[in-house]
Design a protein around this motif. Structure first.
Motif, PDB file in Angstrom:
ATOM      1  N   MET A  21       0.863  -1.178   0.000  1.00 42.08           N
ATOM      2  CA  MET A  21       0.000   0.000   0.000  1.00 42.08           C
ATOM      3  C   MET A  21       0.906   1.236   0.000  1.00 42.08           C
ATOM      4  N   PRO A  22       1.601   1.454  -1.118  1.00 41.16           N
ATOM      5  CA  PRO A  22       2.592   2.533  -1.156  1.00 41.16           C
ATOM      6  C   PRO A  22       1.968   3.917  -1.230  1.00 41.16           C
ATOM      7  N   ASP A  23       2.721   4.869  -0.746  1.00 39.60           N
ATOM      8  CA  ASP A  23       2.381   6.276  -0.956  1.00 39.60           C
ATOM      9  C   ASP A  23       3.145   6.756  -2.187  1.00 39.60           C
ATOM     10  N   ARG A  24       2.863   7.963  -2.615  1.00 40.78           N
ATOM     11  CA  ARG A  24       3.557   8.519  -3.779  1.00 40.78           C
ATOM     12  C   ARG A  24       5.064   8.502  -3.541  1.00 40.78           C
ATOM     13  N   GLY A  25       5.805   8.048  -4.545  1.00 45.74           N
ATOM     14  CA  GLY A  25       7.258   8.026  -4.465  1.00 45.74           C
ATOM     15  C   GLY A  25       7.837   6.769  -3.864  1.00 45.74           C
ATOM     16  N   GLU A  26       7.020   5.928  -3.248  1.00 45.63           N
ATOM     17  CA  GLU A  26       7.514   4.690  -2.645  1.00 45.63           C
ATOM     18  C   GLU A  26       7.508   3.560  -3.670  1.00 45.63           C
ATOM     19  N   THR A  27       8.387   2.573  -3.466  1.00 48.31           N
ATOM     20  CA  THR A  27       8.457   1.409  -4.341  1.00 48.31           C
ATOM     21  C   THR A  27       8.172   0.148  -3.537  1.00 48.31           C
ATOM     22  N   GLU A  33       1.290 -23.079 -10.699  1.00 46.91           N
ATOM     23  CA  GLU A  33       0.788 -21.996 -11.546  1.00 46.91           C
ATOM     24  C   GLU A  33       1.654 -20.738 -11.487  1.00 46.91           C
ATOM     25  N   LEU A  34       2.685 -20.731 -10.652  1.00 50.46           N
ATOM     26  CA  LEU A  34       3.554 -19.563 -10.550  1.00 50.46           C
ATOM     27  C   LEU A  34       4.385 -19.400 -11.817  1.00 50.46           C
ATOM     28  N   VAL A  35       4.736 -18.150 -12.123  1.00 47.33           N
ATOM     29  CA  VAL A  35       5.486 -17.831 -13.340  1.00 47.33           C
ATOM     30  C   VAL A  35       6.682 -16.951 -12.980  1.00 47.33           C
ATOM     31  N   PRO A  36       7.683 -16.830 -13.875  1.00 48.26           N
ATOM     32  CA  PRO A  36       8.799 -15.915 -13.620  1.00 48.26           C
ATOM     33  C   PRO A  36       8.313 -14.477 -13.457  1.00 48.26           C
ATOM     34  N   GLN A  37       9.059 -13.717 -12.669  1.00 41.93           N
ATOM     35  CA  GLN A  37       8.671 -12.336 -12.379  1.00 41.93           C
ATOM     36  C   GLN A  37       9.794 -11.382 -12.742  1.00 41.93           C
ATOM     37  N   LEU A  38       9.506 -10.447 -13.642  1.00 47.48           N
ATOM     38  CA  LEU A  38      10.427  -9.349 -13.916  1.00 47.48           C
ATOM     39  C   LEU A  38      10.408  -8.416 -12.713  1.00 47.48           C
ATOM     40  N   MET A  39      11.573  -8.061 -12.205  1.00 43.05           N
ATOM     41  CA  MET A  39      11.643  -7.323 -10.943  1.00 43.05           C
ATOM     42  C   MET A  39      11.541  -5.805 -11.118  1.00 43.05           C
ATOM     43  N   ALA A  40      11.686  -5.315 -12.346  1.00 37.97           N
ATOM     44  CA  ALA A  40      11.689  -3.866 -12.575  1.00 37.97           C
ATOM     45  C   ALA A  40      10.470  -3.155 -11.981  1.00 37.97           C
ATOM     46  N   PRO A  41       9.236  -3.684 -12.126  1.00 35.31           N
ATOM     47  CA  PRO A  41       8.091  -2.958 -11.566  1.00 35.31           C
ATOM     48  C   PRO A  41       8.203  -2.700 -10.065  1.00 35.31           C
ATOM     49  N   GLY A  42       8.876  -3.598  -9.360  1.00 36.20           N
ATOM     50  CA  GLY A  42       9.021  -3.411  -7.917  1.00 36.20           C
ATOM     51  C   GLY A  42       9.954  -2.284  -7.531  1.00 36.20           C
ATOM     52  N   ARG A  43      10.764  -1.823  -8.489  1.00 36.36           N
ATOM     53  CA  ARG A  43      11.687  -0.708  -8.224  1.00 36.36           C
ATOM     54  C   ARG A  43      11.153   0.620  -8.727  1.00 36.36           C
ATOM     55  N   GLN A  44       9.976   0.609  -9.326  1.00 36.13           N
ATOM     56  CA  GLN A  44       9.430   1.833  -9.921  1.00 36.13           C
ATOM     57  C   GLN A  44       8.472   2.514  -8.945  1.00 36.13           C
ATOM     58  N   PRO A  45       8.635   3.817  -8.730  1.00 36.94           N
ATOM     59  CA  PRO A  45       7.846   4.513  -7.700  1.00 36.94           C
ATOM     60  C   PRO A  45       6.397   4.726  -8.089  1.00 36.94           C
ATOM     61  N   THR A  46       5.568   4.718  -7.089  1.00 35.54           N
ATOM     62  CA  THR A  46       4.153   5.031  -7.248  1.00 35.54           C
ATOM     63  C   THR A  46       3.994   6.514  -7.542  1.00 35.54           C
ATOM     64  N   THR A  47       3.197   6.845  -8.531  1.00 34.12           N
ATOM     65  CA  THR A  47       3.006   8.252  -8.901  1.00 34.12           C
ATOM     66  C   THR A  47       1.683   8.819  -8.401  1.00 34.12           C
ATOM     67  N   GLY A  48       0.741   7.961  -8.045  1.00 33.29           N
ATOM     68  CA  GLY A  48      -0.534   8.406  -7.495  1.00 33.29           C
ATOM     69  C   GLY A  48      -0.983   7.427  -6.429  1.00 33.29           C
ATOM     70  N   ALA A  49      -1.693   7.898  -5.445  1.00 35.36           N
ATOM     71  CA  ALA A  49      -2.132   7.029  -4.349  1.00 35.36           C
ATOM     72  C   ALA A  49      -3.633   7.203  -4.157  1.00 35.36           C
ATOM     73  N   ALA A  50      -4.406   6.304  -4.762  1.00 32.46           N
ATOM     74  CA  ALA A  50      -5.869   6.421  -4.735  1.00 32.46           C
ATOM     75  C   ALA A  50      -6.437   6.343  -3.327  1.00 32.46           C
TER      76      ALA A  50
END
Length: 225
Positions: free
Chosen positions: A85-91, A142-159
């Motif tokens: 549950m990230p805030d803006r700017g958190e990864t 049923e698990l699949v490989p995971q590209l890790m890049a999305p986990g390092r990208q910051p949240t830009t909006g927090a609904a």
């Protein structure tokens, strides 16, 4: 929205339970290469439901970062199920690193800077310790490989700053430390505690269906939920 290493199939049981109660459901497939692309895929799924008005959105694990970036005007309520549950700017990965270590780190195979998988010998117990052996093995397969890049990208909006939210803290989680989940729970409008493993959508399928059904039908949540 499913979490890392999972696919939309993880939600098959919950989706079937909701549809049986007359609730329309859309499930997004993520793994689009970036947090922005995953959020766009989630919004496309959300648009299948919003003709009748704002919808309930639910994210599990990394899927919490995805629903956080959705347009608030399309959302009635956000549900975070053992989720980021990230805030803006958190990864997502930054938040994980700020919490006590769990079994996740020792269960990952591959380069955390690129793509990882989960050790098949560890996967069942890591995500689904409360399921029987057969169900645990089915979900792990049923698990699949995971590209890790999305986990390092910051949240830009927090609904969740704009719409009500419920956080479900899972006390037996071996992936996301309950201490981190507790921090997220303080951000939410409403918080619940379940004695659940990380895969609450499976081990607590009935409770997950019940929670989402109550929100979808406008029922009031109580501390007993």
């Amino acid at each position: 929205m499913h979490g890392a290493w999972h696919t939309g199939r993880a939600w098959d049981g919950v989706a079937a339970g909701l549809r049986a109660r007359g609730v329309a459901v859309a499930v997004a497939e993520l793994h689009r290469g970036s947090l922005a692309a995953d959020t766009a895929a989630a919004e496309t799924a959300l648009d299948q439901l919003t003709e009748a008005g704002p919808a309930i959105v639910c994210g599990h694990s990394y899927g919490g970062a995805v629903i956080t970036g959705l347009p608030p005007h399309k959302i009635d309520h956000l549900v975070y199920l053992a989720a980021m549950m990230p805030d803006r700017g958190e990864t997502a990965l930054g938040l994980l690193a700020s919490a006590p270590a769990t079994d996740l780190g020792t269960s990952m195979i591959g380069d955390p800077a690129g793509t990882t998988t989960i050790d098949p010998e560890a996967a069942g117990g890591l995500f689904h310790a409360q399921l029987g052996e057969e169900e645990r093995a089915r979900h792990a397969a049923e698990l699949v490989p995971q590209l890790m890049a999305p986990g390092r990208q910051p949240t830009t909006g927090a609904a969740w700053h704009h719409r009500p939210s419920t956080y479900v803290l899972c006390t037996e989680d071996r992936v996301m430390h309950p201490d981190l989940q507790g921090r997220f729970a303080t951000r939410a409008t409403h918080a619940l505690t379940w004695r659940s493993d990380h895969g609450a959508f499976a081990s607590h399928e009935k409770e997950t269906v019940g929670l989402l059904h109550r929100l979808a039908t406008g029922s009031r949540l109580t501390p007993a939920d």
